[in-house]
Design a protein around this motif. Structure first.
Motif, PDB file in Angstrom:
ATOM      1  N   THR A  36      26.084  68.117  34.634  1.00 36.93           N
ATOM      2  CA  THR A  36      27.542  68.053  34.511  1.00 36.93           C
ATOM      3  C   THR A  36      28.162  69.438  34.545  1.00 36.93           C
ATOM      4  O   THR A  36      29.179  69.656  35.238  1.00 36.93           O
ATOM      5  N   VAL A  39      28.061  70.917  38.140  1.00 39.55           N
ATOM      6  CA  VAL A  39      29.080  70.295  38.992  1.00 39.55           C
ATOM      7  C   VAL A  39      30.471  70.766  38.589  1.00 39.55           C
ATOM      8  O   VAL A  39      31.330  71.046  39.448  1.00 39.55           O
ATOM      9  N   LEU A  40      30.707  70.881  37.280  1.00 42.18           N
ATOM     10  CA  LEU A  40      32.012  71.323  36.796  1.00 42.18           C
ATOM     11  C   LEU A  40      32.320  72.743  37.252  1.00 42.18           C
ATOM     12  O   LEU A  40      33.432  73.030  37.728  1.00 42.18           O
ATOM     13  N   VAL A 175      32.789  63.769  37.782  1.00 41.12           N
ATOM     14  CA  VAL A 175      31.513  64.438  38.053  1.00 41.12           C
ATOM     15  C   VAL A 175      30.650  63.571  38.972  1.00 41.12           C
ATOM     16  O   VAL A 175      30.092  64.046  39.966  1.00 41.12           O
TER      17      VAL A 175
END
Length: 248
Positions: A36, A39-40, A175
């Protein structure tokens, strides 16, 4: 019939089983957190520093871009504080930090991001189907967040946990969307020049990719969250021993 009602103390095997499940849950959470956050960070690169030319969603005006950036960064707050909320040691060893992280999650993350999403979605040039999926996500995000917050205020902690699992599953839709999008891009590219499917219409293909990337993660995350909540707990050694002491 006689029933031995003495409390059963979990044996070493039961304690080891619980410890193994805790370790497995921690590893899964660590993998989720790492994925996560990567991706963030990749998603936020287009908005740090803020520049309309690098926006992933074409803004219609400067105010629209400002609202979009505020929506994205408050959603990022929700993602980071949400991960902290589900970390077992934070809940067990630092309950005050857990409560403050929960307040930040809702009041600095979910609620402002959901409110800002209304004009962002309304003016986004992404097609009605994509706009509808984002609107449904926004409504569910607010409803589950309010339900979880009310349950915590009323000290219904089991209900609070269930609602927050659903709410965080919705938080992670953005996400999951970015992880799914390359798959949909390849699937659509394979049909781009098909005379029946797209006939080379790249705009229609782009709208289909955006729509699939919006609806599929929304449905998938909700299904996974409900499956997790409805899973059957495993029988423990202590429960088996209690049943064995019931003598007819």
């Amino acid at each position: 019939m006689t029933t031995d009602t003495r409390p059963v103390r979990p044996g070493p095997a039961s304690a080891r089983g619980r410890a193994a499940r805790r370790r497995a849950a921690t590893w899964w959470l660590a993998v989720l957190a790492a994925t996560t956050l990567v991706v963030l960070c990749v998603a936020l690169r287009a908005y740090v520093p803020p520049d309309m030319a690098t926006s992933r969603i074409p803004p219609r005006s400067t105010p629209h871009y400002v609202l979009l950036v505020c929506h994205i960064f408050t959603a990022a707050v929700a993602v980071v504080t949400g991960l902290a909320q589900f970390w077992p040691r934070l809940r067990a060893r630092h309950p005050a930090a857990h409560r403050w992280a929960g307040r930040a999650y809702f009041f600095a993350g979910v609620f402002p991001s959901a409110v800002l999403a209304v004009p962002v979605v309304g003016f986004a040039p992404t097609g009605f189907s994509n706009q509808l999926s984002l609107a449904v996500l926004d409504v569910l995000w607010v409803v589950t967040g309010i339900a979880g917050y009310r349950a915590a205020r009323q000290r219904r902690y089991a209900d609070h946990r269930r609602w927050m699992i659903r709410n965080f599953a919705l938080t992670l839709v953005a996400v999951a969307s970015r992880l799914c999008q390359p798959v949909f891009e390849h699937a659509v590219a394979a049909q781009l020049h098909d005379p029946v499917a797209y006939a080379g219409d790249r705009l229609a293909a782009a709208h289909d990719i955006a729509t699939a990337s919006a609806w599929f993660p929304l449905v998938l995350n909700l299904v996974v969250a409900e499956a997790w909540l409805r899973r059957r707990p495993r029988k423990t050694v202590g429960a088996a021993a209690a049943a064995a002491r019931t003598v007819c």
